[in-house]
Write an enzyme that holds these catalytic residues in place. Structure first.
Site, mmCIF file in Angstrom:
data_model
loop_
_atom_site.group_PDB
_atom_site.id
_atom_site.type_symbol
_atom_site.label_atom_id
_atom_site.label_comp_id
_atom_site.label_asym_id
_atom_site.label_seq_id
_atom_site.Cartn_x
_atom_site.Cartn_y
_atom_site.Cartn_z
ATOM 1 N N ASP A 232 0.808 -1.221 0.000
ATOM 2 C CA ASP A 232 0.000 0.000 0.000
ATOM 3 C C ASP A 232 0.844 1.276 0.000
ATOM 4 O O ASP A 232 1.826 1.371 0.745
ATOM 5 C CB ASP A 232 -0.875 -0.032 1.261
ATOM 6 C CG ASP A 232 -1.802 1.167 1.368
ATOM 7 O OD1 ASP A 232 -2.827 1.172 0.687
ATOM 8 O OD2 ASP A 232 -1.481 2.093 2.151
ATOM 9 N N GLU A 299 1.521 -0.632 -4.953
ATOM 10 C CA GLU A 299 0.554 0.414 -5.294
ATOM 11 C C GLU A 299 1.242 1.768 -5.219
ATOM 12 O O GLU A 299 1.650 2.210 -4.141
ATOM 13 C CB GLU A 299 -0.619 0.420 -4.317
ATOM 14 C CG GLU A 299 -1.705 1.410 -4.735
ATOM 15 C CD GLU A 299 -2.237 2.324 -3.637
ATOM 16 O OE1 GLU A 299 -1.587 2.570 -2.649
ATOM 17 O OE2 GLU A 299 -3.331 2.816 -3.785
#
Ligand code: GLC
Ligand code: MG
Length: 625
Positions: A232, A299
């Protein structure tokens, strides 16, 4: 009696034949290289205990849906302990499942059940920040070692400060969710950095101990059975050490994230070494435990150069993620894009990829409007067909397989997402990510079969009776059925190993072809041509402008719900008529259907086993004699 020489000659022939067949087969690919990653947003997938929030047992209960659809890998948004300020992206214990979602045992059960069905589970790994309720942060605030320097602390600026006044924020850095990225801690009498919500303090990656903590967290979940990690907000991990102001980008709104150019808080080169280090931790685990490859997907909303660096170092010596998410379909294309835009943006990505790496195409996620809302309802199947047939990995978001739409009209009172709430009742609507996070539509019963709670955590989309899985399963033709068929075809060698070429026919029609080279005469090679009409006008195209194959007819293999054709229809490839928004896949004419079995190499293998049997029987027979 058979002489030894004859037997040897027979065996030699066999070896020769076998090697011929296998030379034709392409190198085998690893499980992740050709798969589709299906993102599950656990809060909204299926609620097993009727509290209005989806949970881990709910995912286990619905694994069969993945299996039935033809999906073999899923990545889960975070289910770890969390005050849920950013709906799980604020983790207060990276090693335990939040009671809201269940228990660690539930997650282990999910791993076991998924394995039985051949489904890989990827976990979300959130290294940039923790929750401010994490033990590390609580201790860091109290300057308890070794946690004192686990976060990014700053005294603040004393410029123009009056006695007794609190120092000002250290600099002009803004949070992604609006407002200063700095929050004052009364306890520690210092500011801490939070690039996202106030409840998400940024960890200090200049502290080796922080990196080691996450090494252990990776090992912990790999041990339990995770097949990979989605990393993330990875490009937010480092900030410059001297906390310089960032240059102004858009002076109109100093509280917005767009106020500055994020050159000192994002995409710092140090990030890539940590990513490479975690890759080593994963590869080491795989080697030591002799398990299937554990994958890392990162990401980062970053430019092409900085995105590609997530694959490997520029000289290719340092390996990093298996792939960085490719967000071009989300960020750069939309309902106004022309066929030439598609071609340009797809080609640009492929041209920029380092040699030998696996590409991927992300269709949607929990942070961006849904495909139906971004591209328009009529283009859902075209977009699905595109990501399913382009080379490499496809990444889709739960609900896309039935074409769910955003529910934009959620009231301010019902809005939960900090990215929306922080903007206030006037402007929350378009910034909120809640519209794409409403619960999954299983059927047309109460709450779409998602939960029996009187209230679900976000309101249900009011149109769930029109768009739901059960209805689409029962229909003759639906987006769901289209996905199922596309996922089946994707397993063929033309798609797993085939070459790729594309063409923008005009503003509206984009065509692509996948083919494998295995014949002296190229026109006999197995292929699939995909044609997508992105507009509401009819077009007639000549397939041979894109790909030339033998024969003057082709057979329709797959159609979108907007298609005028039927599967099995024979069409004239020199004048293929595409109706408005039509998405279609054609292949060799049915006369060649026998050759189609060759597409996955199975016919070649069949011949070989038959031959082997023949040789063994002959040998036996002769030897007995
Ligand atoms: C990622 C997540 C997003 C979250 C943010 C902060 O971008 O996808 O949902 O808000 O990171 O963790
Ligand atoms: Mg629940």
């Amino acid at each position: 009696m058979l002489s030894f020489e004859v037997l040897r000659a027979l065996l030699a022939t066999l070896v020769l034949l076998l090697s011929g067949v296998f030379a034709q087969q392409d190198a085998p690919k690893e499980w992740w290289e050709t798969t589709v990653f299906y993102q599950i947003y656990p809060r909204s997938f299926f609620d097993s205990d009727d509290d209005g929030v989806g949970d881990v047992k709910g995912i286990t209960a619905k694994l069969q849906h993945l299996k039935d659809t033809g999906l073999e890998a899923t990545w889960l948004s975070p289910i770890f302990s969390s005050p849920q300020v950013d709906f799980g992206y604020d983790v207060s214990d990276f090693r335990s499942v939040d009671p809201l979602f269940g228990t660690n045992e539930d997650l282990e059960e999910l791993f076991v059940e998924a394995k039985k069905l051949g489904i890989k589970i990827i976990l979300d790994f959130v290294p940039n920040h923790s929750s401010n309720e994490h033990e590390w942060f609580i201790k860091s605030e109290q300057r308890i070692d070794p946690y004192t320097d686990y976060y990014v602390w700053h005294n603040g600026s004393s410029d123009g400060m009056q006695p007794g006044e609190r120092p000002r924020v250290p600099n002009n850095w803004q949070s992604v969710f609006r407002g200063s990225a700095w929050e004052w801690s009364e306890e520690r009498q210092q500011y801490y950095l939070h690039q996202f919500a106030v409840g998400q303090p940024d960890l200090n990656y200049r502290n080796e101990k922080v990196i080691e903590e996450f090494d252990e967290i990776l090992r912990f979940w790999m041990q339990k059975g995770a097949s990979g990690f989605r990393i993330d907000a990875v490009n937010h991990m480092f900030e410059v050490e001297d906390f310089r102001d960032e240059p102004i980008n858009d002076p109109s709104d100093p509280l917005s994230y767009g106020y500055t150019h994020h050159i000192y808080t994002k995409d710092l080169l140090e990030t890539y070494d940590v990513v490479a280090h975690w890759r080593e931790v994963m590869d080491e685990f795989v080697k030591e435990n002799d398990v299937d490859t554990i994958i890392m997907m990162t990401e980062a909303y970053a430019n092409m150069t900085m995105t590609m660096k997530f694959y490997e170092s520029d000289d290719g010596t340092q390996q990093r993620a298996h792939f960085p998410f490719n967000f071009v379909m989300i960020e750069e294309l939309g309902d106004a894009s022309k066929a030439s835009d598609f071609k340009y943006i797809i080609d640009r990505w492929l041209e920029n990829m380092p040699r030998g790496k696996v590409t991927n195409w992300v269709l949607g996620n929990h942070d961006k409007p849904r495909v139906a809302s971004r591209y328009g309802r009529q283009r859902i199947d075209g977009m699905a067909l595109l990501v399913m047939t382009l080379p490499g990995v496809a990444v889709i978001y739960n609900g896309e397989e039935i074409g769910m739409e955003d529910f934009r009209d959620i009231s301010y009172e019902d809005t939960k997402d900090p990215q929306g709430c922080n903007l206030g009742p006037e402007s929350y609507k378009w910034a909120s990510r809640d519209p794409q996070r409403t619960p999954f539509h299983w059927d047309d019963t109460f709450n779409a079969g998602f939960s029996r709670a009187p209230r679900t955590w976000l309101p249900m989309h009011p149109l769930y009776r029109q768009t739901n899985l059960l209805k689409q399963k029962e229909a003759d033709c639906s987006t769901y059925k289209f996905y199922v068929d596309a996922l089946k075809l994707r397993k063929e060698r033309v798609f797993t190993h085939g070459e790729f070429r594309s063409r923008a026919y005009n503003d509206d029609v984009f065509g692509l072809v996948r083919f494998v080279r295995e014949n002296e005469q190229r026109t006999l090679d197995p292929f699939y041509v995909v044609m997508i009409n992105f507009a509401d006008r009819t077009h007639t195209v000549d397939v041979s402008d894109l790909y030339r194959f033998s024969g003057d007819s082709a057979t329709v293999r797959l159609i979108g719900t907007e298609s005028r054709h039927l599967v099995g229809d024979v069409v004239d490839p020199s004048a293929l008529v595409l109706g408005p928004y039509e998405a279609i896949m054609i292949g060799h004419a049915d006369a060649d259907a026998d050759d189609d079995a060759d597409a996955d190499g199975s016919a070649g293998v069949k011949v070989t086993t038959d031959l082997l049997l023949f040789v063994i029987i002959t040998c036996n027979f002769l030897l007995i004699k």
